[in-house]
Enzyme design. Structure first.
Site: not given
Ligand code: HH2
Length: 272
Positions: A216, A252
């Protein structure tokens, strides 16, 4: 009936992130072809992930929403190829969740905490799936404009407790649910680290806590770059270990092997 979530995902379990999107902030485009996404997922499981989280819609700050058809088009080929392995679906849409659960997904990871699609709770309840409820202030397009709280930890705890009560009232088993403070979702760097520092106030709700600090931007910002979009693997692992020590159960992450090894070492130290 499924076992309680804490039995399926004991402390510390690692959830690998596989975003089948062109625009996710840390792995956008990397896994856009189904073959690449499937290979990433299989590698993460071989490296010790308890489950891989497949997502077809970015929720990064500023992200635009994706249609149901487009989200299905991205994730269904991947889910089909991963049948028989441990998969969760990162979606707020009941249509995507239902299809994923039909294809063997075990957990629905809903960043809207059942505030997005009114049919999602019924899908999770009917199939007795595991569920992650996450806190978010505002919505992805605008959430980082001016996040504001009185006491961020107390407000997030109150929200998660209220969403847990709502989910149970919708027929979802309480033991099937985990909670997530939603690091970076309508929060400043200070809010994010305060939530991790006082994580015990969230574990006090009585459900396992899932944390996603991996890569993050807050981790880049504390290194002196105010415009950082991501953080490093080393910073991610350091924060995860301390979140574990403060009671987090599920992590995660993007870099599975590094987290599995670091959390195993942290567990050995704590177990004495
Ligand atoms: N963060 C993201 C997406 N899904 N789910 C949970 N439970 N917690 C989180 O902090 C979370 C999540 C955002 O990050 P990422 O999946 O890496 O990227 P994007 O949403 O841009 O696909």
């Amino acid at each position: 009936m499924n076992a309680p979530l804490e039995q399926r995902f004991p402390r510390s379990s690692v959830m690998g992130v596989v975003n089948v999107t062109p625009d996710s902030f840390s792995d956008g485009g990397l896994n856009l072809s189904p073959a690449d996404a499937v290979a990433s997922a299989r590698r993460m499981l071989a490296e010790g992930a308890a489950i891989v989280d497949i997502g077809g819609e970015s929720t990064r700050p500023g992200a635009e929403a994706v249609s149901l058809d487009e989200e299905l088009r991205r994730v269904v080929p991947v889910l089909e190829a991963l049948q028989g392995v441990a998969v969760s679906i990162d979606t707020a849409k009941s249509g995507v969740a239902a299809r994923a659960l039909d294809l063997g997904a075990e957990l629905v990871n809903d960043v809207t905490a059942l505030r997005g699609d009114p049919d999602l709770a019924g899908v999770v309840a009917d199939r007795d799936a595991f569920l992650c409820l996450m806190h978010m202030q505002g919505e992805p397009r605008t959430m980082q404009h001016a996040p504001r709280y009185g006491d961020v930890v107390a407000e997030v705890a109150r929200f998660l407790d209220e969403r847990l009560t709502f989910a149970v009232a919708q027929g979802i088993r309480e033991e099937a649910i985990c909670l997530d403070p939603g690091i970076g979702f309508g929060k400043t760097v200070e809010h994010n680290f305060e939530l991790l520092r006082r994580l015990d106030e969230l574990t006090a709700i009585g459900r396992p806590i899932l944390v996603r600090i991996s890569r993050k931007s807050s981790l880049g910002k504390i290194m002196g770059d105010p415009d950082a979009k991501t953080g490093t693997t080393a910073a991610s692992v350091g924060a995860a270990v301390l979140a574990y020590e403060r009671g987090a159960s599920i992590f995660r992450v993007h870099d599975v092997r590094e987290h599995v090894e670091a959390l195993a070492a942290a567990g050995a130290v704590i177990a004495g």
